[in-house]
Design a protein around this motif. Structure first.
Motif, PDB file in Angstrom:
ATOM      1  N   ASN A 239       0.847  -1.361  -0.081  1.00 43.33           N
ATOM      2  CA  ASN A 239      -0.036  -0.061  -0.155  1.00 43.33           C
ATOM      3  C   ASN A 239       0.781   1.320  -0.064  1.00 43.33           C
ATOM      4  O   ASN A 239       2.039   1.313   0.342  1.00 43.33           O
ATOM      5  N   PHE A 240       0.412   2.282  -0.459  1.00 48.35           N
ATOM      6  CA  PHE A 240       1.258   3.720  -0.521  1.00 48.35           C
ATOM      7  C   PHE A 240       0.127   4.845  -0.434  1.00 48.35           C
ATOM      8  O   PHE A 240      -1.060   4.416  -0.700  1.00 48.35           O
ATOM      9  N   THR A 241       0.531   5.822   0.099  1.00 47.74           N
ATOM     10  CA  THR A 241      -0.059   7.264   0.081  1.00 47.74           C
ATOM     11  C   THR A 241       0.687   8.372  -0.785  1.00 47.74           C
ATOM     12  O   THR A 241       1.747   8.201  -0.223  1.00 47.74           O
ATOM     13  N   ALA A 242       0.100   9.100  -1.493  1.00 48.76           N
ATOM     14  CA  ALA A 242       0.545  10.019  -2.126  1.00 48.76           C
ATOM     15  C   ALA A 242      -0.281  11.394  -2.490  1.00 48.76           C
ATOM     16  O   ALA A 242      -1.512  11.299  -2.806  1.00 48.76           O
ATOM     17  N   PRO A 243       0.529  12.502  -2.771  1.00 51.74           N
ATOM     18  CA  PRO A 243      -0.519  13.603  -3.072  1.00 51.74           C
ATOM     19  C   PRO A 243      -1.179  13.440  -4.333  1.00 51.74           C
ATOM     20  O   PRO A 243      -0.711  13.058  -5.504  1.00 51.74           O
ATOM     21  N   THR A 244      -2.354  14.006  -4.605  1.00 51.40           N
ATOM     22  CA  THR A 244      -2.935  14.149  -6.033  1.00 51.40           C
ATOM     23  C   THR A 244      -2.784  15.684  -6.456  1.00 51.40           C
ATOM     24  O   THR A 244      -2.052  16.204  -5.820  1.00 51.40           O
ATOM     25  N   PRO A 245      -3.118  15.911  -7.569  1.00 49.83           N
ATOM     26  CA  PRO A 245      -3.028  16.963  -8.245  1.00 49.83           C
ATOM     27  C   PRO A 245      -3.607  18.363  -7.293  1.00 49.83           C
ATOM     28  O   PRO A 245      -3.096  19.333  -7.208  1.00 49.83           O
ATOM     29  N   GLU A 246      -4.741  18.050  -6.640  1.00 48.73           N
ATOM     30  CA  GLU A 246      -5.327  18.874  -5.830  1.00 48.73           C
ATOM     31  C   GLU A 246      -4.597  19.250  -4.553  1.00 48.73           C
ATOM     32  O   GLU A 246      -5.034  20.116  -3.842  1.00 48.73           O
ATOM     33  N   GLY A 247      -3.514  18.272  -4.251  1.00 50.36           N
ATOM     34  CA  GLY A 247      -2.877  18.640  -2.804  1.00 50.36           C
ATOM     35  C   GLY A 247      -3.422  17.565  -1.925  1.00 50.36           C
ATOM     36  O   GLY A 247      -2.983  17.585  -0.784  1.00 50.36           O
ATOM     37  N   ASP A 248      -4.237  16.690  -2.071  1.00 54.22           N
ATOM     38  CA  ASP A 248      -4.997  15.689  -1.177  1.00 54.22           C
ATOM     39  C   ASP A 248      -4.087  14.449  -1.108  1.00 54.22           C
ATOM     40  O   ASP A 248      -3.513  14.376  -2.002  1.00 54.22           O
ATOM     41  N   GLU A 249      -4.232  13.608   0.016  1.00 51.69           N
ATOM     42  CA  GLU A 249      -3.545  12.526   0.079  1.00 51.69           C
ATOM     43  C   GLU A 249      -4.532  11.352  -0.389  1.00 51.69           C
ATOM     44  O   GLU A 249      -5.609  11.163  -0.051  1.00 51.69           O
ATOM     45  N   LEU A 250      -4.071  10.515  -1.184  1.00 53.37           N
ATOM     46  CA  LEU A 250      -4.710   9.202  -1.557  1.00 53.37           C
ATOM     47  C   LEU A 250      -3.874   8.058  -1.673  1.00 53.37           C
ATOM     48  O   LEU A 250      -2.830   8.057  -2.104  1.00 53.37           O
ATOM     49  N   GLY A 295      -2.827   6.344 -11.411  1.00 49.24           N
ATOM     50  CA  GLY A 295      -1.392   6.758 -12.060  1.00 49.24           C
ATOM     51  C   GLY A 295      -0.480   7.312 -11.182  1.00 49.24           C
ATOM     52  O   GLY A 295      -0.905   8.151 -10.112  1.00 49.24           O
ATOM     53  N   VAL A 296       0.692   6.902 -11.249  1.00 47.31           N
ATOM     54  CA  VAL A 296       1.851   7.301 -10.472  1.00 47.31           C
ATOM     55  C   VAL A 296       2.877   8.018 -11.168  1.00 47.31           C
ATOM     56  O   VAL A 296       3.581   7.319 -12.007  1.00 47.31           O
ATOM     57  N   SER A 297       2.917   9.304 -11.153  1.00 43.88           N
ATOM     58  CA  SER A 297       3.875  10.204 -12.207  1.00 43.88           C
ATOM     59  C   SER A 297       5.049  10.439 -11.312  1.00 43.88           C
ATOM     60  O   SER A 297       5.303  10.615 -10.403  1.00 43.88           O
ATOM     61  N   LEU A 298       6.140  10.143 -12.298  1.00 44.49           N
ATOM     62  CA  LEU A 298       7.644  10.372 -12.053  1.00 44.49           C
ATOM     63  C   LEU A 298       8.317  11.805 -12.360  1.00 44.49           C
ATOM     64  O   LEU A 298       9.246  11.815 -13.032  1.00 44.49           O
ATOM     65  N   ASP A 299       7.304  12.612 -12.277  1.00 37.64           N
ATOM     66  CA  ASP A 299       7.647  14.027 -12.884  1.00 37.64           C
ATOM     67  C   ASP A 299       8.743  14.529 -11.854  1.00 37.64           C
ATOM     68  O   ASP A 299       8.852  14.159 -10.879  1.00 37.64           O
ATOM     69  N   ARG A 300       9.188  15.612 -12.414  1.00 34.04           N
ATOM     70  CA  ARG A 300      10.406  16.210 -11.676  1.00 34.04           C
ATOM     71  C   ARG A 300       9.892  17.292 -10.692  1.00 34.04           C
ATOM     72  O   ARG A 300       8.898  17.661 -11.093  1.00 34.04           O
ATOM     73  N   PRO A 301      10.781  17.620  -9.735  1.00 38.15           N
ATOM     74  CA  PRO A 301      10.553  18.649  -8.691  1.00 38.15           C
ATOM     75  C   PRO A 301      10.116  19.957  -9.276  1.00 38.15           C
ATOM     76  O   PRO A 301      11.005  20.388 -10.452  1.00 38.15           O
ATOM     77  N   GLY A 302       9.251  20.546  -9.022  1.00 38.01           N
ATOM     78  CA  GLY A 302       8.577  21.826  -9.637  1.00 38.01           C
ATOM     79  C   GLY A 302       7.948  21.826 -10.852  1.00 38.01           C
ATOM     80  O   GLY A 302       7.963  22.991 -11.450  1.00 38.01           O
ATOM     81  N   LYS A 304       4.874  20.526 -11.623  1.00 34.05           N
ATOM     82  CA  LYS A 304       3.751  19.992 -11.373  1.00 34.05           C
ATOM     83  C   LYS A 304       2.573  20.449 -12.376  1.00 34.05           C
ATOM     84  O   LYS A 304       1.945  19.703 -12.859  1.00 34.05           O
ATOM     85  N   ASP A 305       2.979  21.725 -13.040  1.00 37.18           N
ATOM     86  CA  ASP A 305       2.017  22.372 -13.916  1.00 37.18           C
ATOM     87  C   ASP A 305       2.141  21.184 -15.240  1.00 37.18           C
ATOM     88  O   ASP A 305       1.030  21.135 -15.934  1.00 37.18           O
ATOM     89  N   ARG A 306       3.363  20.678 -15.374  1.00 39.70           N
ATOM     90  CA  ARG A 306       3.599  19.848 -16.762  1.00 39.70           C
ATOM     91  C   ARG A 306       2.677  18.581 -16.541  1.00 39.70           C
ATOM     92  O   ARG A 306       2.362  17.865 -17.568  1.00 39.70           O
ATOM     93  N   TRP A 307       2.880  18.092 -15.225  1.00 44.13           N
ATOM     94  CA  TRP A 307       2.313  16.938 -14.874  1.00 44.13           C
ATOM     95  C   TRP A 307       0.661  16.978 -15.337  1.00 44.13           C
ATOM     96  O   TRP A 307      -0.056  16.325 -15.779  1.00 44.13           O
ATOM     97  N   ILE A 308      -0.065  18.121 -14.552  1.00 39.08           N
ATOM     98  CA  ILE A 308      -1.227  18.430 -14.649  1.00 39.08           C
ATOM     99  C   ILE A 308      -1.514  18.494 -16.200  1.00 39.08           C
ATOM    100  O   ILE A 308      -3.004  18.198 -16.657  1.00 39.08           O
ATOM    101  N   LYS A 309      -0.722  19.385 -16.985  1.00 37.11           N
ATOM    102  CA  LYS A 309      -1.340  19.479 -18.521  1.00 37.11           C
ATOM    103  C   LYS A 309      -1.345  18.249 -19.121  1.00 37.11           C
ATOM    104  O   LYS A 309      -2.095  18.072 -19.946  1.00 37.11           O
ATOM    105  N   ALA A 310      -0.372  17.299 -18.806  1.00 37.29           N
ATOM    106  CA  ALA A 310      -0.205  16.112 -19.577  1.00 37.29           C
ATOM    107  C   ALA A 310      -1.383  15.010 -19.071  1.00 37.29           C
ATOM    108  O   ALA A 310      -1.940  14.433 -20.195  1.00 37.29           O
ATOM    109  N   GLN A 320      -4.879  10.006 -10.019  1.00 35.76           N
ATOM    110  CA  GLN A 320      -3.352  10.323 -10.127  1.00 35.76           C
ATOM    111  C   GLN A 320      -3.008  10.800  -9.075  1.00 35.76           C
ATOM    112  O   GLN A 320      -3.465  11.514  -8.038  1.00 35.76           O
ATOM    113  N   VAL A 321      -1.574  10.463  -8.672  1.00 36.03           N
ATOM    114  CA  VAL A 321      -0.581  10.946  -7.678  1.00 36.03           C
ATOM    115  C   VAL A 321       0.606  11.046  -8.044  1.00 36.03           C
ATOM    116  O   VAL A 321       1.296  10.507  -8.923  1.00 36.03           O
ATOM    117  N   SER A 322       1.492  12.118  -7.501  1.00 32.01           N
ATOM    118  CA  SER A 322       2.716  12.324  -7.531  1.00 32.01           C
ATOM    119  C   SER A 322       3.345  12.993  -6.408  1.00 32.01           C
ATOM    120  O   SER A 322       2.799  13.731  -6.020  1.00 32.01           O
TER     121      SER A 322
END
Length: 373
Positions: A239-250, A295-302, A304-310, A320-322
């Motif tokens: 199991n894991f928990t990670a932030p959603t695009p909205e900033g919540d934990e999922l 979906g678990v994104s391995l996008d880079r620090p800083g 977030k906008d590219r992740w959400i746009k994709a 989605q979480v990352s």
């Protein structure tokens, strides 16, 4: 009388020293210039990179070194000044001799020591397998160009037989040499090439001697196997928990369906973006039957906008979480992710039933699990 005893003791000690030469290397390098340096390197336990431990110069076409006896065997290399490549061998408390071929270092001959005998057998086998496969693939290209489907099928079956025999050979080496350093090298190759299921490779590893498992590479392989085994087919998905695009934990446990896919991807990953339309199609096909995707994104620090746009551009409707930590993402680390896209398929109980499937293969597996195939 005391003088006689003393003389005998000294003689015995001298004889013992003469017989036990320990870890020495010597070689014939007739085509190399006198004065050229010979370097000995070993894999460093901390950096996992070759580290030079000694050197000598070639004199009259020969070289010789008396090295410190190793506590355990280790993967070692000979390098020669002005010559590309190296000669692979195993350090062990033996007298090891080399016959060096300047124009083809990898073809150089090594004698001395049980470990090096097994290593030469293994390297010779790999060379033969590679030559057979390359020859077969050249013939396949010709058959394809000539549209000879019968010949092409025959060649493909031959290659499969070569690869199957290679797997059997490797397993035999490990089982017959549980106390050999070479066996841990073979297991490393098996794990990298995914020759066997992880649980079978771990069984082979567990059968090795403690001395072999306690070498630097042995410890590393053991750790990798523990990680891989936790996310192998048949294991319960961590199991894991990670932030959603909205900033919540999922958490994974909160989005489980009858079938759940954990999809590792990133906005910067072109193969992932190419695969996304296939996954969207599969999701729309089975979402009403109980398919859930996270979906678990391995996008880079800083970024977030590219992740959400994709997510928006590719029309990804699932969870989605990352952590936006690139390859250091904690979820990716937990699942041993070293390449993306990567997918894990879970059943209703959270058991991993398949992994690394894409496109039609993933669609078919999900259909089977939902009794829709």
């Amino acid at each position: 009388m005391r003088k006689i005893i003393m003389m005998l003791a000294v003689a015995a000690a001298f004889t013992s020293c003469q017989e036990d030469k320990g870890y020495t290397i010597s070689g014939e390098a007739s085509k190399m210039e006198d004065g050229k340096m010979v370097y000995v390197s070993e894999i460093d336990e901390k950096t996992n990179r070759p580290n030079r431990v000694d050197s000598t110069a070639i004199k009259d076409g020969h070289f010789e070194l008396d090295l410190q006896d190793p506590e355990t065997s280790n993967l070692s290399f000979l390098e020669f000044e002005g010559t590309q490549g190296n000669v692979i061998f195993i350090s062990e408390n033996e007298e090891i001799k080399f016959k060096i071929y300047k124009d083809s270092l990898r073809a150089s001959e090594i004698t001395g020591g049980k470990e090096n005998k097994i290593l030469q057998e293994y390297l010779g086998h790999l060379k033969q397998v590679n030559e057979k496969v390359m020859k077969g693939r050249t013939a396949m290209r010709t058959a394809f160009q000539q549209k000879d489907s019968t010949k092409l099928t025959s060649l493909q079956e031959t290659e499969k037989e070569i690869i199957d025999n290679d797997k059997v050979f490797k397993k035999k080496i490990v089982q017959e040499n549980p106390d050999s350093f070479v066996s841990i090298m073979v297991i490393s190759d098996m794990l990298r090439m995914k020759s066997y299921p992880v649980n079978e490779i771990k069984e082979m590893y567990d059968g090795l001697s403690e001395e072999v498992k306690n070498t630097a590479i042995g410890k590393q392989i053991g750790e990798n196997l523990e990680k891989e085994n936790k996310v192998a087919v048949g294991s319960k998905a961590p199991n894991f928990t990670a932030p959603t695009p909205e900033g919540d934990e999922l958490a994974l446990k909160d989005v489980m369906g009858k079938v759940t896919v954990i999809d590792f991807w990133a906005a910067w990953c072109k193969p992932c973006r190419v695969e996304n339309p296939n996954l969207v199609k599969t999701y729309n096909k089975y979402k009403d039957d109980g398919l859930s995707i996270i979906g678990v994104s391995l996008d880079r620090p800083g970024q977030k906008d590219r992740w959400i746009k994709a997510i928006k551009d590719d029309g990804l409707p699932w969870h989605q979480v990352s952590n936006l930590e690139f390859w250091q993402d904690p979820v990716a680390q937990l699942y041993g992710i070293k390449a993306i896209p990567a997918a894990f398929v879970l059943d209703e109980e959270g058991t991993i039933v398949a992994r690394d499937l894409r496109g039609a293969d993933l669609d078919k597996k999900i259909g089977e699990l939902l009794n829709k195939g």
